[in-house]
Write an enzyme that holds these catalytic residues in place. Structure first.
Site, PDB file in Angstrom:
ATOM      1  N   GLU A   1     -44.722  64.273  81.496  1.00 23.36           N
ATOM      2  CA  GLU A   1     -44.553  63.367  80.349  1.00 23.36           C
ATOM      3  C   GLU A   1     -43.562  63.956  79.339  1.00 23.36           C
ATOM      4  O   GLU A   1     -42.744  63.258  78.761  1.00 23.36           O
ATOM      5  CB  GLU A   1     -45.895  63.095  79.659  1.00 23.36           C
ATOM      6  CG  GLU A   1     -46.850  62.232  80.454  1.00 23.36           C
ATOM      7  CD  GLU A   1     -46.208  60.957  80.997  1.00 23.36           C
ATOM      8  OE1 GLU A   1     -45.541  60.229  80.240  1.00 23.36           O
ATOM      9  OE2 GLU A   1     -46.372  60.693  82.205  1.00 23.36           O
TER      10      GLU A   1
ATOM     11  N   TRP B   1     -32.650  35.524  75.546  1.00 29.93           N
ATOM     12  CA  TRP B   1     -33.956  35.743  74.926  1.00 29.93           C
ATOM     13  C   TRP B   1     -34.275  34.545  74.041  1.00 29.93           C
ATOM     14  O   TRP B   1     -33.360  33.836  73.596  1.00 29.93           O
ATOM     15  CB  TRP B   1     -33.941  37.016  74.080  1.00 29.93           C
ATOM     16  CG  TRP B   1     -33.604  38.248  74.869  1.00 29.93           C
ATOM     17  CD1 TRP B   1     -32.374  38.831  74.965  1.00 29.93           C
ATOM     18  CD2 TRP B   1     -34.481  39.031  75.680  1.00 29.93           C
ATOM     19  NE1 TRP B   1     -32.438  39.939  75.783  1.00 29.93           N
ATOM     20  CE2 TRP B   1     -33.713  40.086  76.243  1.00 29.93           C
ATOM     21  CE3 TRP B   1     -35.834  38.955  75.997  1.00 29.93           C
ATOM     22  CZ2 TRP B   1     -34.265  41.041  77.084  1.00 29.93           C
ATOM     23  CZ3 TRP B   1     -36.376  39.915  76.828  1.00 29.93           C
ATOM     24  CH2 TRP B   1     -35.605  40.952  77.371  1.00 29.93           C
TER      25      TRP B   1
ATOM     26  N   ASN C   1     -50.071  55.080  74.315  1.00 27.98           N
ATOM     27  CA  ASN C   1     -48.950  54.717  75.195  1.00 27.98           C
ATOM     28  C   ASN C   1     -49.236  53.483  76.044  1.00 27.98           C
ATOM     29  O   ASN C   1     -48.407  52.584  76.155  1.00 27.98           O
ATOM     30  CB  ASN C   1     -48.598  55.903  76.094  1.00 27.98           C
ATOM     31  CG  ASN C   1     -47.444  55.570  77.014  1.00 27.98           C
ATOM     32  OD1 ASN C   1     -46.372  55.195  76.557  1.00 27.98           O
ATOM     33  ND2 ASN C   1     -47.666  55.664  78.316  1.00 27.98           N
TER      34      ASN C   1
ATOM     35  N   TRP D   1     -36.161  42.556  73.013  1.00 32.63           N
ATOM     36  CA  TRP D   1     -36.875  43.832  72.875  1.00 32.63           C
ATOM     37  C   TRP D   1     -36.482  44.551  71.593  1.00 32.63           C
ATOM     38  O   TRP D   1     -37.278  45.286  70.990  1.00 32.63           O
ATOM     39  CB  TRP D   1     -36.645  44.723  74.104  1.00 32.63           C
ATOM     40  CG  TRP D   1     -35.212  45.095  74.355  1.00 32.63           C
ATOM     41  CD1 TRP D   1     -34.322  44.416  75.130  1.00 32.63           C
ATOM     42  CD2 TRP D   1     -34.491  46.219  73.815  1.00 32.63           C
ATOM     43  NE1 TRP D   1     -33.098  45.051  75.115  1.00 32.63           N
ATOM     44  CE2 TRP D   1     -33.165  46.160  74.326  1.00 32.63           C
ATOM     45  CE3 TRP D   1     -34.834  47.278  72.968  1.00 32.63           C
ATOM     46  CZ2 TRP D   1     -32.190  47.111  74.001  1.00 32.63           C
ATOM     47  CZ3 TRP D   1     -33.858  48.225  72.652  1.00 32.63           C
ATOM     48  CH2 TRP D   1     -32.562  48.139  73.158  1.00 32.63           C
TER      49      TRP D   1
ATOM     50  N   TRP E   1     -38.965  50.627  75.119  1.00 31.99           N
ATOM     51  CA  TRP E   1     -38.769  49.176  75.023  1.00 31.99           C
ATOM     52  C   TRP E   1     -37.952  48.647  76.186  1.00 31.99           C
ATOM     53  O   TRP E   1     -38.261  47.607  76.764  1.00 31.99           O
ATOM     54  CB  TRP E   1     -38.147  48.804  73.672  1.00 31.99           C
ATOM     55  CG  TRP E   1     -39.220  48.650  72.648  1.00 31.99           C
ATOM     56  CD1 TRP E   1     -39.626  49.586  71.746  1.00 31.99           C
ATOM     57  CD2 TRP E   1     -40.064  47.510  72.452  1.00 31.99           C
ATOM     58  NE1 TRP E   1     -40.672  49.102  71.001  1.00 31.99           N
ATOM     59  CE2 TRP E   1     -40.953  47.835  71.408  1.00 31.99           C
ATOM     60  CE3 TRP E   1     -40.162  46.264  73.058  1.00 31.99           C
ATOM     61  CZ2 TRP E   1     -41.932  46.935  70.956  1.00 31.99           C
ATOM     62  CZ3 TRP E   1     -41.137  45.367  72.607  1.00 31.99           C
ATOM     63  CH2 TRP E   1     -41.998  45.711  71.576  1.00 31.99           C
TER      64      TRP E   1
HETATM   65  P1  FAD Z   1     -48.726  62.775  75.659  1.00 35.60           P
HETATM   66  O1  FAD Z   1     -49.266  61.961  76.775  1.00 35.60           O
HETATM   67  O2  FAD Z   1     -49.565  63.859  75.156  1.00 35.60           O
HETATM   68  O3  FAD Z   1     -47.317  63.339  76.155  1.00 35.60           O
HETATM   69  C1  FAD Z   1     -46.728  64.543  75.635  1.00 35.60           C
HETATM   70  C2  FAD Z   1     -45.369  64.242  75.048  1.00 35.60           C
HETATM   71  O4  FAD Z   1     -44.506  63.727  76.044  1.00 35.60           O
HETATM   72  C3  FAD Z   1     -45.384  63.183  73.963  1.00 35.60           C
HETATM   73  O5  FAD Z   1     -45.718  63.731  72.723  1.00 35.60           O
HETATM   74  C4  FAD Z   1     -43.964  62.653  74.018  1.00 35.60           C
HETATM   75  O6  FAD Z   1     -43.069  63.473  73.297  1.00 35.60           O
HETATM   76  C5  FAD Z   1     -43.638  62.742  75.483  1.00 35.60           C
HETATM   77  N1  FAD Z   1     -43.877  61.460  76.163  1.00 35.60           N
HETATM   78  C6  FAD Z   1     -45.029  61.021  76.696  1.00 35.60           C
HETATM   79  N2  FAD Z   1     -44.843  59.815  77.264  1.00 35.60           N
HETATM   80  C7  FAD Z   1     -43.554  59.476  77.071  1.00 35.60           C
HETATM   81  C8  FAD Z   1     -42.766  58.363  77.431  1.00 35.60           C
HETATM   82  N3  FAD Z   1     -43.257  57.326  78.121  1.00 35.60           N
HETATM   83  N4  FAD Z   1     -41.462  58.332  77.038  1.00 35.60           N
HETATM   84  C9  FAD Z   1     -40.920  59.364  76.348  1.00 35.60           C
HETATM   85  N5  FAD Z   1     -41.642  60.463  75.995  1.00 35.60           N
HETATM   86  C10 FAD Z   1     -42.926  60.521  76.351  1.00 35.60           C
HETATM   87  N6  FAD Z   1     -42.430  57.998  72.103  1.00 35.60           N
HETATM   88  C11 FAD Z   1     -41.921  58.590  71.012  1.00 35.60           C
HETATM   89  O7  FAD Z   1     -42.018  59.825  70.890  1.00 35.60           O
HETATM   90  N7  FAD Z   1     -41.312  57.860  70.020  1.00 35.60           N
HETATM   91  C12 FAD Z   1     -41.189  56.501  70.089  1.00 35.60           C
HETATM   92  O8  FAD Z   1     -40.615  55.883  69.188  1.00 35.60           O
HETATM   93  C13 FAD Z   1     -41.744  55.840  71.223  1.00 35.60           C
HETATM   94  N8  FAD Z   1     -41.697  54.488  71.318  1.00 35.60           N
HETATM   95  C14 FAD Z   1     -42.219  53.880  72.426  1.00 35.60           C
HETATM   96  C15 FAD Z   1     -42.142  52.492  72.538  1.00 35.60           C
HETATM   97  C16 FAD Z   1     -42.669  51.845  73.649  1.00 35.60           C
HETATM   98  C17 FAD Z   1     -42.557  50.354  73.766  1.00 35.60           C
HETATM   99  C18 FAD Z   1     -43.294  52.592  74.662  1.00 35.60           C
HETATM  100  C19 FAD Z   1     -43.879  51.913  75.863  1.00 35.60           C
HETATM  101  C20 FAD Z   1     -43.372  53.972  74.575  1.00 35.60           C
HETATM  102  C21 FAD Z   1     -42.844  54.636  73.461  1.00 35.60           C
HETATM  103  N9  FAD Z   1     -42.915  56.045  73.330  1.00 35.60           N
HETATM  104  C22 FAD Z   1     -42.364  56.650  72.232  1.00 35.60           C
HETATM  105  C23 FAD Z   1     -43.455  56.885  74.430  1.00 35.60           C
HETATM  106  C24 FAD Z   1     -44.956  57.205  74.364  1.00 35.60           C
HETATM  107  O9  FAD Z   1     -45.694  56.055  74.098  1.00 35.60           O
HETATM  108  C25 FAD Z   1     -45.299  58.264  73.306  1.00 35.60           C
HETATM  109  O10 FAD Z   1     -44.433  59.367  73.442  1.00 35.60           O
HETATM  110  C26 FAD Z   1     -46.736  58.756  73.509  1.00 35.60           C
HETATM  111  O11 FAD Z   1     -47.615  57.671  73.348  1.00 35.60           O
HETATM  112  C27 FAD Z   1     -47.043  59.827  72.502  1.00 35.60           C
HETATM  113  O12 FAD Z   1     -48.369  60.191  72.625  1.00 35.60           O
HETATM  114  P2  FAD Z   1     -48.783  61.670  72.990  1.00 35.60           P
HETATM  115  O13 FAD Z   1     -48.012  62.631  72.156  1.00 35.60           O
HETATM  116  O14 FAD Z   1     -50.265  61.746  72.896  1.00 35.60           O
HETATM  117  O15 FAD Z   1     -48.300  61.766  74.507  1.00 35.60           O
END
Ligand code: FAD
Length: 483
Positions: free
Chosen positions: A280, A311, A347, A365, A388
């Site tokens: 992740e 859109w 997420n 989006w 997005w």
């Molecule tokens: P954990 O599951 O603990 O993961 C550890 C780290 O990995 C996170 O802190 C993050 O830095 C990174 N990570 C995890 N999943 C993703 C992912 N799918 N994409 C990119 N990095 C990821 N993340 C953001 O940091 N900023 C945003 O503005 C953002 N906008 C999002 C918008 C949408 C529509 C979606 C679907 C996802 C978005 N994410 C964003 C990705 C993800 O949702 C978050 O990083 C995650 O929910 C953060 O929670 P966590 O730190 O507990 O993640």
């Protein structure tokens, strides 16, 4: 000659594993930590309201840590280049150090600043503090950037994830008291009127808060990460994303902490969970990588086919219902209310809420990305753009357009007892589990017993999920014919 170094803090608001600070302390006799507030230089992506709240508290925390080491943060406001030039004149600085940012507007600004100041004889050095690898270090054999995550992730694994973070300096020296500094308050980052109590109760911005979260995650959550990370009620993920965004902790430090733990723990199931978590973290890396190599994707679809996609123009009432958690679809509303109150959304729920907007409603989006930008404490141009575009189907490695999340089935799968939905939607809390994700289909007597009238206590769905799915698929089919 005495060497005087400015350390320009930006989104690296920490003292440990901070290569710019380390280099300044190594090379200079006197080190001056500065922060320049210049949101207008971030192009269309000046920090939103939730990010400004975070920044306020993170700057306070950084200043306090610097003071503990005999220094302080000099805070200034204005155009970055002019402010730096003025500071160089005032202090006689010979060196400038910073850690790199990768957003298109900021890389452009920083290269200009570097060129200008070097032209005037200043030594300017920049470092990587935010990523595991520089985006230009990981390329395919033909020299092109990866566009698909899995081969990219394999390439990172082949290189081996870097994990030798730098310690915090014991002392940074003088307080630079002759320099005038603004107070953090003077930057007016906090909301007026104040609506930030929900943020306060959930978060502790700053380096200490970041480490507390990492430790909590490693001690209590990592072992069940694979099983529970998709369950919004479980709060099983690290919630490190805002700390990572503001650079209060580095990915190197996280990798080091996780790998340290994995040593000698091969049989406990830790390895699999640790790898899933690091994967992740690699998605974060990939998001920055893509934005760096394909800067237009901050506003335009990654997949050029979608340039022809029509859109639907957002209807203000429906858009507002989505923003405020009043769509009548519980899992979406719970997520949007979690976001509004705490600056965060799980997420899985981000994906479901984004799918409703970009697929069922067919709204652009970018409209959803804007709302997230303003309300997320982890709002990050790379992560938000990737998230997005992935959900909307137009991104790199995207969910195919025909995969449209059914929010009722998603709710039933990932929140089977409705624990998450009940937490954020108390008005439907008395519904039995069977109807908690689709109250509009509950029989009249069930609704009556739960004291709910649809349209009065809780809205009817703003969109018919079945019809809108068919409409979205038809639009997608039209897009295919364009090729
Ligand atoms: P954990 O599951 O603990 O993961 C550890 C780290 O990995 C996170 O802190 C993050 O830095 C990174 N990570 C995890 N999943 C993703 C992912 N799918 N994409 C990119 N990095 C990821 N993340 C953001 O940091 N900023 C945003 O503005 C953002 N906008 C999002 C918008 C949408 C529509 C979606 C679907 C996802 C978005 N994410 C964003 C990705 C993800 O949702 C978050 O990083 C995650 O929910 C953060 O929670 P966590 O730190 O507990 O993640």
């Amino acid at each position: 000659m005495k060497h005087i170094g400015l350390v320009w803090f930006r989104r690296d608001l920490r003292l440990t594993d901070n290569p710019a600070l380390e280099a300044a302390l190594e090379r200079c006799d006197r080190v001056i930590p500065i922060y320049i507030h210049a949101p207008q230089e971030e192009g269309d992506w000046a920090p939103g309201a939730a990010s400004r709240w975070w920044l306020h508290h993170s700057l306070e925390a950084l200043d306090a840590s610097l003071r503990e080491r005999g220094s302080r943060l000099t805070i200034l406001e204005g155009e970055s280049l002019a402010t730096l030039q003025h500071l160089v004149e005032r202090t006689g600085a010979t060196h400038l150090f910073w850690n790199r940012l990768y957003e298109p507007a900021l890389t452009e600004r920083d290269s200009k600043i570097k060129q200008q100041l070097q032209g005037h004889g200043l030594t300017v050095e920049s470092f990587n503090a935010a990523l595991l690898f520089e985006p230009w270090q990981v390329l395919k054999d033909n020299g092109e950037p990866y566009r698909v995550f899995t081969p990219y992730w394999k390439a990172l694994q082949r290189r081996g994830l870097p994990q030798i973070p730098l310690p915090a300096p014991k002392s940074i020296g003088t307080t630079n008291s002759e320099l005038q500094s603004l107070t953090v308050d003077a930057l007016n980052l906090l909301p007026v009127p104040r609506w930030d109590s929900g943020l306060h109760s959930r978060w502790e911005p700053g380096e200490r808060g970041a480490w507390q979260r990492l430790e909590l995650f490693i001690d209590d959550r990592l072992l069940s990460y694979i099983d529970e990370r998709d369950i919004p009620a479980a709060e099983a993920s690290s919630t490190l994303s805002p700390h990572l965004h503001f650079g209060e902790i580095s990915p190197r430090q996280i990798v080091a902490a996780v790998e340290q733990l994995s040593i000698g723990n091969a049989s406990t199931g830790l390895i699999g969970n640790a790898e899933a978590f690091l994967r992740e973290l690699a998605w974060r890396e990939f998001a920055h990588y893509l934005l760096f190599h394909f800067p237009h994707t901050q506003a335009q679809p990654f997949n050029p086919r979608f340039e022809h996609f029509t859109w639907a123009p957002p209807e203000p009432k429906r858009l507002q219902a989505w923003q405020r958690g009043r769509t009548g679809i519980p899992i979406v509303d719970a997520g949007m209310r979690e976001l509004w109150h705490t600056g965060f959304m799980h997420n899985r729920v981000r994906m479901i809420a984004a799918s409703l907007l970009s697929k069922n409603l067919l709204y652009p989006w970018q409209e959803g990305a804007r709302w997230f930008w303003d309300t997320l404490v982890d709002a990050d141009l790379a992560g938000n753009t990737l998230g997005w575009q992935w959900v909307a189907g137009c991104g790199a490695d995207a969910a195919p357009f025909f995969r449209i999340f059914n929010p009722v089935l998603q709710g039933q799968k990932f929140d089977p007892q409705g624990r998450y939905v009940r937490r954020w939607l108390p008005e439907i809390g008395a519904l039995p589990d069977r109807y908690i994700h689709h109250p509009w289909q509950a029989p009249a007597e069930v609704l009556h017993q739960a004291g709910i009238t649809i349209g009065r206590h809780y809205p009817a769905p703003i969109v018919d999920l079945k019809l809108s799915r068919t409409r979205a698929l038809e639009r997608h089919a039209e897009l295919k014919h364009l090729n």
